[in-house]
Write a protein that holds these residues in place. Structure first.
Motif, short mmCIF file in Angstrom:
data_model
loop_
_atom_site.label_atom_id
_atom_site.label_comp_id
_atom_site.label_asym_id
_atom_site.label_seq_id
_atom_site.Cartn_x
_atom_site.Cartn_y
_atom_site.Cartn_z
N ARG A 227 0.84 -1.19 0.00
CA ARG A 227 0.00 0.00 0.00
C ARG A 227 0.88 1.25 0.00
O ARG A 227 1.83 1.36 0.79
CB ARG A 227 -0.91 0.01 1.23
N ALA A 228 0.54 2.19 -0.87
CA ALA A 228 1.27 3.46 -0.90
C ALA A 228 0.95 4.26 0.35
O ALA A 228 -0.17 4.22 0.87
CB ALA A 228 0.89 4.25 -2.15
N THR A 231 1.71 11.05 0.09
CA THR A 231 2.25 11.75 -1.07
C THR A 231 2.36 13.25 -0.78
O THR A 231 2.53 14.05 -1.71
CB THR A 231 1.37 11.53 -2.31
N ARG A 550 8.09 8.29 -9.32
CA ARG A 550 7.43 6.99 -9.21
C ARG A 550 8.39 5.98 -8.59
O ARG A 550 9.58 6.00 -8.88
CB ARG A 550 6.97 6.47 -10.58
N TRP A 560 4.08 3.62 -5.71
CA TRP A 560 3.95 4.97 -5.12
C TRP A 560 4.24 5.98 -6.20
O TRP A 560 5.10 5.76 -7.06
CB TRP A 560 4.95 5.12 -3.96
N GLN A 561 3.52 7.10 -6.16
CA GLN A 561 3.80 8.17 -7.11
C GLN A 561 3.44 9.51 -6.50
O GLN A 561 2.57 9.61 -5.62
CB GLN A 561 3.04 7.97 -8.41
N TYR A 562 4.16 10.54 -6.97
CA TYR A 562 3.95 11.90 -6.49
C TYR A 562 3.80 12.81 -7.69
O TYR A 562 4.63 12.79 -8.60
CB TYR A 562 5.13 12.36 -5.63
N GLY A 579 9.97 1.99 3.83
CA GLY A 579 8.89 2.95 3.61
C GLY A 579 8.94 4.17 4.48
O GLY A 579 8.05 5.00 4.42
N TRP A 597 6.36 7.03 3.12
CA TRP A 597 5.91 6.95 1.73
C TRP A 597 5.26 5.60 1.42
O TRP A 597 4.55 5.47 0.42
CB TRP A 597 7.07 7.21 0.77
N LEU A 598 5.48 4.61 2.26
CA LEU A 598 4.90 3.29 2.02
C LEU A 598 4.26 2.80 3.31
O LEU A 598 4.89 2.77 4.36
CB LEU A 598 6.00 2.32 1.59
#
Length: 758
Positions: A227-228, A231, A550, A560-562, A579, A597-598
């Motif tokens: 799971r991300a 962000t 990414r 994950w992405q921003y 994470g 982040w994670l």
């Protein structure tokens, strides 16, 4: 088609020059970079000399500026009577459709100059820019479902060609039925991939599209639990000017930045080396010396950049200045030493461009922080004592040095030079161990596996090369444009390449593509985590809806992405695989930090392992992993005390094999404990006959007999294996490179470590 028009030297020049090769496309259909030239020079004098490209006249008809793109050999040293070649790359950034300058004839005039006596000559070539007729188009259609259940998924589906910059298009499927259609795809052969929330990305290669036809391809996606996290940046460090270079400590508690790769403007703030903590607080800054100029600078286009590095403990910071100095600072910002080595004369680069550290854009600390390597435009490679600045040794190449990388054990320094050579140098002595030929310098991109058995390089010629520990070529591949970044997984099984024009690639040890995807215009270096679980890439984004950063699992799944709130370009990033923290530096002069982040990565109960081989048969089982992350025997993970188990699952597969404590014995004792082995030769306890765990080296298992319970009526496509030892768990996921024979055998090889191990 191209036409070459030569021009003779001025009367006093003691050399001749001519353009022997001009490439109007450079990389096939990638026309943004206008042309490359090879200029043959012959020294007709009686003494050694060195030659350079002094000026390029812009052809009529071009409105955008052109720039010399880092000529790989800024000077060409030649003895009396010798002939050699200068290579020049030009960028013309006009953007009609198709990308690049309009079709037509363009006359380029190049001035070649002696660096010794200053005499010059002009040579010219006419390049005819033509564009091939576009092919016909077809359609790709299909259905995206969840593996096992067949449930339709709402997914993003895209096609792309790893050998071309043409963008075929992408489409998000509807939730109703999971059907997708991609129309107007130019005829050709593509990769296809699908992303869906909560599922691993599925890839398909060799998807052939014919003009006027429809190609059907369905994909089934496996569920994942990763799971991300957040962000939203937890901190932003202001480095003021664009931060093309940054250095991060492994725990991302210290960050050093230097500006570069931007267009200077009147009134710009001073250029500084900046040092921050992981929370974005600026600890100190140091002014950079004025830039030294060299003939091939692109004054109208961009600044140069400096080099920067920091030791793993954050105690030392190194600067490679474009002003011609190398300096080391302590954690408080006090300069410990600096040098220009201006009296050093490179015997392989005659003239002023062979003197000392005229410009140093690359510095690297050894893994233990005791040595500092520096590369220079003048062709020198230096190795200093990191704290005192005492010179340990120096090594002369015949071209500027921008690529330096220590082996993980700190015994070998790899240096890429503008003389189109990759050098392996012994850190202890500076002795050359080997050199390997290249067609272009590797820019900044050299990657080394943990065991030094794989060394990868990538340059602005778009060629990726892999060498073995002895410098022998293993494989190479030409991509259509610059290599923006590359990195190897610690085990050397995955080479991740970020190619700005076409996408991100995962190359297997034999050079085949495991997966490929195109998301945005890739702009950054590649970062593979220390455990080899994730890979990070930065992109050039256009607005707040497109991701600038990414992180992918090693199987190509976005985790994950921003999306930056404004147009931005990220050049570099680093993260902790638990994470807890991710940081990246950008063109806006910032370092953004993300804490958390994670989700759940820090408390994942198991460790993902890369798999070498899995063989499942109705009467046969074989598992091989050469992953160094397997370690048993610690408190709560002793198979002699708690036993162990193997679990195998996949479509129409579900089996758990107990491995009782009575079958386990230790390999070594006490501090010399190297692992454990399990034996049950006659199958008295179950179908698994032998298991071996060598700590830090491998996990293997062998089974036999009908008790394995493998019917193999259907192709499982992807198989998960879990090895439990007390409170420890190791996970492997095999898929992709598989072979299946109904009711006979399933074989999979070369599996990446899964991103999560629930």
């Amino acid at each position: 088609m191209l036409f070459l028009l030569g021009a003779g030297p001025s009367a006093e020049a003691s050399f001749t020059a001519s353009i022997t090769s001009a490439n109007p496309f450079v990389w096939g259909d990638y026309a943004r970079t206008f042309a490359s030239f090879e200029v043959s020079v012959t020294n007709t004098g009686l003494a050694a000399d060195a030659y350079e490209i002094a000026e390029v006249q812009k052809p009529a008809g071009l409105t955008a500026p052109i720039g010399r793109i880092n000529a790989p050999t800024p000077t060409l040293p030649l003895g009396a009577g010798e002939t050699g070649t200068l290579v020049l790359w030009l960028g013309g950034f006009e953007q009609p459709s198709p990308p690049g300058p309009a079709a037509g004839d363009y006359v380029f005039t190049v001035q070649v100059k002696s660096t010794v006596d200053g005499t010059a000559t002009n040579v010219s070539a006419t390049i005819r820019r033509v564009y091939p007729a576009p092919p016909g188009t077809g359609t790709v259609t299909g259905r995206i479902t969840a593996a096992g259940t067949g449930e339709p998924l709402d997914a993003r589906v895209a096609v792309g060609d790893p050998a071309s910059v043409l963008v075929a298009g992408d489409l998000t499927t509807s939730a109703a039925g999971g059907f997708y259609t991609i129309a107007n795809v130019p005829a050709g052969t593509y990769w296809l991939w699908a992303d869906a929330a909560g599922h691993a990305t599925a890839f398909a290669s060799e998807v052939t599209v014919s003009a006027g036809a429809t190609t059907a391809r369905d994909l089934a996606l496996e569920p994942i639990t990763i799971r991300a996290g957040t962000t939203t940046p937890s901190a932003t460090a202001d480095a003021v000017l664009p931060t093309y270079r940054a250095a991060y400590t492994p725990d991302i508690t210290r960050i050093a930045t230097v500006p570069g790769f931007y267009t200077p403007q009147p009134g710009d703030p001073p250029r500084t080396l900046a040092f921050f903590d992981g929370g974005g607080t600026r600890l100190w800054t140091q002014l950079l010396p004025a830039e030294s100029t060299v003939p091939y600078d692109i004054a109208e286009w961009t600044s140069t950049d400096g080099g920067v590095d920091v030791t793993a403990d954050g105690a030392l910071v190194a600067l490679g200045s474009s002003g011609g100095a190398v300096a080391v600072y302590d954690a408080a910002g006090t300069v410990l030493w600096q040098t220009t080595r201006e009296s050093d004369v490179n015997p392989r680069v005659p003239g002023p461009l062979g003197l000392g550290l005229r410009r140093s854009s690359e510095v690297r600390f050894s893994p233990d922080g005791t040595r500092l390597a520096a590369g220079s435009l003048t062709g020198w490679v230096y190795c200093f004592d990191a704290r005192s600045g005492a010179l340990a040794w120096q090594f002369a190449t015949a071209g500027q040095v921008r690529a330096l990388r220590f082996s993980p054990d700190g015994t070998v320094l790899y240096a890429g030079s503008g003389d189109k050579r990759l050098y392996a140098l012994a850190v202890a002595s500076g002795v050359k161990l080997w050199e390997a030929p290249l067609t272009f310098w590797p820019w900044e991109h050299v990657a080394v596996s943990a065991d030094r058995q794989r060394i990868a390089v990538g340059g602005k010629d778009g060629v990726v090369r892999v060498f073995d520990a002895g410098g022998n070529a293993v494989w190479s591949r030409v991509l259509p444009g610059f290599i923006n970044g590359l990195d190897l997984s610690p085990d050397g099984e995955h080479l991740i390449v970020n190619h700005g024009a076409t996408g991100v690639y995962d190359f297997a040890p034999d050079g085949s593509i495991r997966w490929y995807r195109r998301d945005l215009l890739g702009s950054s270096r590649v970062f593979v985590g220390a455990q080899g679980k994730f890979v990070g890439v930065g992109f050039a984004s256009t607005n707040g809806t497109t991701p600038s950063l990414r992180v992918y699992a090693l199987d190509g799944t976005p985790v994950w992405q921003y999306a930056a709130p404004e147009p931005d370009t990220f050049y570099q990033l680093a993260f902790l695989e638990d994470g807890s923290r991710l940081a990246a530096n950008d063109r806006a002069g910032r370092v953004v930090v993300f804490d958390g982040w994670l989700e759940g990565a820090g408390d994942t109960p198991g460790v993902g392992l890369a798999g070498k081989t899995l063989v499942l048969g109705t009467r046969k089982f074989q598992l091989v992993s050469m992953d160094s992350r397997v370690t048993v025997g610690s408190s709560g993970a002793d198979p002699m005390a708690s036993g162990a188990s193997l679990e195998v699952s996949g479509r129409d597969l579900s089996a758990t094999y107990p491995l009782p404590a009575a079958g386990w014995t230790a390999i070594g004792r006490g501090r010399a404990l190297r692992g454990y082995q399990y034996r049950d030769r006659k199958g008295a306890r179950g179908p698994i006959r032998a298991v071996m765990v060598k700590n830090g080296k491998r996990l293997t298992a062998v089974g036999a007999g009908p008790a394995l319970g493998m019917a193999l009526a259907n192709d499982p496509t992807r198989v998960d294996v879990k090895f439990d030892v007390g409170t420890a768990r190791y996970c492997l996921r095999f898929g992709g490179r598989t072979k299946f024979r109904t009711r006979k055998q399933f074989v999979a090889r070369g599996a990446a470590a899964p991103a999560s191990c629930p």
